[in-house]
Every structure is written in structure tokens, then in C-alpha cells.
Design an enzyme around this catalytic site. Structure first.
Site, mmCIF file in Angstrom:
data_model
loop_
_atom_site.group_PDB
_atom_site.id
_atom_site.type_symbol
_atom_site.label_atom_id
_atom_site.label_comp_id
_atom_site.label_asym_id
_atom_site.label_seq_id
_atom_site.Cartn_x
_atom_site.Cartn_y
_atom_site.Cartn_z
ATOM 1 N N GLU A 1 0.809 -1.214 0.000
ATOM 2 C CA GLU A 1 0.000 0.000 0.000
ATOM 3 C C GLU A 1 0.848 1.274 0.000
ATOM 4 O O GLU A 1 0.319 2.369 -0.241
ATOM 5 C CB GLU A 1 -0.936 0.022 1.215
ATOM 6 C CG GLU A 1 -1.992 -1.054 1.213
ATOM 7 C CD GLU A 1 -1.529 -2.383 1.789
ATOM 8 O OE1 GLU A 1 -2.376 -3.262 2.017
ATOM 9 O OE2 GLU A 1 -0.295 -2.558 2.001
ATOM 10 N N GLU B 1 1.005 -15.764 -1.106
ATOM 11 C CA GLU B 1 0.617 -16.714 -0.063
ATOM 12 C C GLU B 1 0.075 -15.864 1.082
ATOM 13 O O GLU B 1 0.803 -15.472 1.974
ATOM 14 C CB GLU B 1 1.822 -17.563 0.370
ATOM 15 C CG GLU B 1 1.459 -18.700 1.309
ATOM 16 C CD GLU B 1 1.263 -18.251 2.740
ATOM 17 O OE1 GLU B 1 0.092 -18.071 3.154
ATOM 18 O OE2 GLU B 1 2.258 -18.086 3.457
ATOM 19 N N GLU C 1 -5.217 -13.099 10.547
ATOM 20 C CA GLU C 1 -3.906 -12.520 10.244
ATOM 21 C C GLU C 1 -3.554 -12.639 8.764
ATOM 22 O O GLU C 1 -2.383 -12.632 8.386
ATOM 23 C CB GLU C 1 -2.799 -13.166 11.087
ATOM 24 C CG GLU C 1 -2.785 -12.667 12.523
ATOM 25 C CD GLU C 1 -1.498 -13.034 13.249
ATOM 26 O OE1 GLU C 1 -0.879 -14.057 12.897
ATOM 27 O OE2 GLU C 1 -1.123 -12.286 14.162
#
Length: 255
Positions: free
Chosen positions: A29, A44, A53
Site C-alpha cells: 500500500e 501466499e 492474520e
């Protein structure tokens, strides 16, 4: 974000691939890629219970900002499954322990212990019901808002037994491969580091073969930390034997 990137750069260089592979350190981001659009996203991102999480929000950000119109995502599909299990011995060890802690009554902690899902391996012989799919995510279409969901489902008993808990796992698919590839993290397959996630129920359900437990699963990211989860499971066993009827609601926090 890890400093392992410095070793990764050395590995890329000594293998003669420095002109083909560019490694960038930082949060997706916050960084800018050297290309406006990409052909493929590989990540992944999966966590315990698929979403705990997990980095799925980041994958969706990368998809919306960088993926070409006909670009590919690997993996691109994920499904959460749930089944009922007999786990009386471990439940007694984990939950009943608080009834007598070296002679002291610690029962106020039982509710806290019940509210914490257990990440562990479950043996296939402990599975009492048929599994059922409760959520499927298509990474080409899913939105962050879809990660807060409610899903009703039924569990059908395979045999006469007790149900002490529900176990959840996930399957992952790479549907865009030349030969589609799928792997599972369930109790019926090889061990993975995701193991399975166990949700202990307040009641012990006594079921006969073919009987149905009506359930609903409510999941939402925690308001303070989106990587944590607030989960509610409702269950109802309605039988002709009134002594075995049971229903309840359990609240869990994965944090």
C-alpha cells in the site's frame, strides 16, 4: 518488509537474474511499482481459519491497482469447510482444567478458555459429521466488505457419537493453471503449518447417525485490528428425544 530481501537480492544476482527480477522492500500500500499494470499476482496470503492474520486485504489492493484486465491471480479460489468432532478428552484437559487448579476454583476463566479457538491438528477418526462448505472466495471478484459474512449451514452425523467442537479448515485452488491444482488443509490430508481451527461448544451434543445439527457462522474483522477476527457460532440440535435437544451461541476471538 523483512530484511531477508538483502539475501534475496544476492541470490538473484549470483544466479544471473538481476536483469529480470526486481525486489522491492515495503508495504504494497505504500510503495510504487515500476510498472503501471502487471500480468500476474502471486501471493501466499492465507492465515489460520483462512482469514486470521491474513494478507487478503493487501492482495485485493494490489489486484485493484495493478492487475491488467485479463491478468491472473495465483491462487484464485479459497473455501472454508466445517465439521463436527468428538474431542472430549482434550476438551476436558483444556476447559475442565479450570474447575480445579491445584485445589483452587478458577471457573471464571472457563469462559475465556472457551472463547479462544484452538489451532491444532485433528485426527480424521475424530470427525463425526460430513464436512460442509461455509464460504468460497473468488479472488477476482471478492471485496474487503465480503470478509464480514454470516452463513447458515447443516452438519449431518455420520455415526452415533458426541460432538464437543466444530473444526474448520480451508482448501485453495489454482484454477487458471494448465492442469488445475488444489490443496487442502483439512484433517483428511497431509499436515500443513495451518493445521486446523477448533471451536469448542458450551454443550456436548449427543447425535445419532443421520441427525442434523443446524448451525450458523458469523465472522467479521475486529474493529481495532482487521487481522483479528470476531466469530459467533450458533447451533441447534432438534431431535425427537427431548433429553438430547440442545441449542446455544458461542462467541470467539482470534487475536
Amino acid at each position: 518488509m523483512s530484511t531477508i530481501i538483502f539475501k534475496a537480492r544476492e541470490i538473484v544476482k549470483i544466479n544471473g537474474l538481476a536483469d529480470k527480477i526486481t525486489l522491492i522492500q515495503g508495504k504494497m500500500e505504500e510503495i510504487e511499482l515500476p510498472y503501471e499494470k502487471v500480468d500476474i499476482i502471486i501471493s501466499e496470503w492465507m492465515g489460520y481459519f483462512l482469514l486470521y492474520e491474513s494478507m487478503l486485504d493487501t492482495v485485493l489492493y494490489a489486484r485493484d491497482k495493478y492487475l491488467k484486465k485479463d491478468g491472473l491471480i495465483f491462487p484464485d479460489k479459497a473455501t472454508i469447510f466445517v465439521a463436527g468432532i468428538e474431542d472430549g478428552e482434550y476438551k476436558e484437559e483444556k476447559i475442565g482444567f479450570w474447575d480445579n487448579v491445584y485445589g483452587f476454583d478458577y471457573t471464571p476463566l472457563k469462559e475465556t478458555a472457551l472463547s479462544e479457538p484452538l489451532v491444532d491438528t485433528v485426527e480424521m477418526k475424530a470427525v463425526v459429521t460430513d464436512p460442509t462448505a461455509v464460504l468460497t472466495l473468488d479472488l477476482y471478484k471478492v471485496q474487503p466488505s465480503d470478509l464480514a459474512f454470516s452463513c447458515p449451514f447443516d452438519l449431518v452425523a455420520r455415526r452415533a457419537d458426541f460432538i464437543h467442537a466444530l473444526v474448520a479448515w480451508f482448501d485453495i485452488e489454482f484454477t487458471a493453471c494448465h492442469k488445475p491444482i488444489r490443496f487442502s488443509t483439512g484433517p483428511h490430508t497431509k499436515y500443513t503449518h495451518w493445521k486446523q481451527t477448533v471451536f469448542y461448544l458450551k454443550d456436548v451434543l449427543t447425535v445419532e447417525q443421520g441427525e442434523k445439527v443446524e448451525c450458523s457462522l458469523h465472522n467479521r474483522p475486529n474493529e481495532k485490528n482487521r487481522r483479528d477476527l470476531d466469530i459467533k457460532i450458533e447451533y441447534r440440535l432438534d431431535t425427537q428425544d427431548p433429553t438430547r435437544q440442545a441449542e446455544g451461541t458461542c462467541l470467539y476471538k482470534m487475536c
